[in-house]
Design an enzyme around this catalytic site. Structure first.
Site, PDB file in Angstrom:
ATOM      1  N   SER A 135      14.561  30.790   7.847  1.00 29.69           N
ATOM      2  CA  SER A 135      14.610  29.651   8.731  1.00 29.69           C
ATOM      3  C   SER A 135      14.686  28.044   7.718  1.00 29.69           C
ATOM      4  O   SER A 135      14.268  28.527   6.638  1.00 29.69           O
ATOM      5  CB  SER A 135      13.498  29.593   9.655  1.00 29.69           C
ATOM      6  N   TYR A 148       4.567  31.338  11.898  1.00 28.59           N
ATOM      7  CA  TYR A 148       6.035  31.611  12.008  1.00 28.59           C
ATOM      8  C   TYR A 148       6.521  30.978  10.572  1.00 28.59           C
ATOM      9  O   TYR A 148       7.015  31.715   9.990  1.00 28.59           O
ATOM     10  CB  TYR A 148       6.564  30.806  13.033  1.00 28.59           C
TER      11      TYR A 148
END
Length: 240
Positions: A135, A148
């Site tokens: 990400s 996360y």
């Protein structure tokens, strides 16, 4: 890499970015096996001609079950795309440590376990690739998603080190860094979101053109800012 004829194991391939990657790879002639947790979505993929395997990758048992199903099949491309988010914001409520553990396992431990098990057979192929989907948050974290972000940053570091160990002319180790993409995971986010089809297209372009990284969409800008001033990048993203 030419995808035609390649056998691909794509985790998290029944929805979102993974589903779009599966369709686009299939259109290029790859044989794509997808995994997921939602049986209804998996059945839809089967009806569309994919091999779809139910797999919960938030535990070692789930990963081992997938490996048992895979057996001794040949494999050319492993795409570690499956992932999950977790609420972990002390400003809102006390976080659930068990949910954090599931997120850490699915996003970080499971890809490592799959790579460890499948790397020997990938090395036997004339041309092979591992694609780890991280990400833009692996570059600089968002305050509301510390667990996360940490899993994606960890997988980014792992991917870079793995590339130094085993990468080469005929063996690609690729990191894909999506921005905010319009998926189920981001349904409650108000930011502008990239369509999953375009995100998948850019990742596949990186595979086909032998790139080490697929910096997708606005992640290109984030990476440039981070290269100039990591402090500015962190300040911006922590408020994101």
């Amino acid at each position: 890499m030419e995808l035609a004829g390649k056998v691909v194991l794509l985790t998290g391939g029944s929805a979102g970015i993974g589903r779009e990657m599966a369709w686009q790879m299939k259109a290029k002639g790859a044989v794509v096996v997808v995994t997921g947790r939602n049986e209804e979505r998996l059945e839809a993929m089967r009806k569309d001609g994919f091999v779809a395997v139910a797999a919960d990758l938030s535990s070692a048992a789930g990963v081992d079950a997938l490996l048992d199903v895979w057996g001794d099949r040949e494999l050319d491309v492993l795409v570690n795309n499956a992932g999950q988010g977790v609420d972990h914001d002390f400003r809102e409520s006390k976080p659930d440590p068990d949910a954090a553990d599931d997120c850490i396992y699915a996003n970080f431990n499971a890809p490592i376990r799959l790579i460890t098990a499948l790397l020997p057979r990938l090395h036997k192929r004339p041309q092979a690739a591992i694609v780890n989907v991280t990400s833009g948050l692996a570059i600089a974290p968002r305050a509301g998603s510390p667990v996360y972000c940490a899993t994606k940053a960890g997988l980014r570091s792992y991917t870079q080190a793995l590339r130094a160990q085993v990468g080469g002319v005929n063996f690609q180790v690729i990191e894909a860094l999506p921005p905010v993409v319009d998926t189920q995971m981001t349904a409650d986010r108000k930011n502008k979101k990239m369509p999953p089809q375009e995100c998948a297209r850019q990742i596949i372009d990186a595979i086909e053109n032998n790139k080490d990284e697929a910096n997708v969409g606005m992640v290109k800008v984030l990476k440039h800012v981070h290269s100039v001033s990591p402090a500015i990048a962190r300040k911006v993203m922590l408020r994101f």
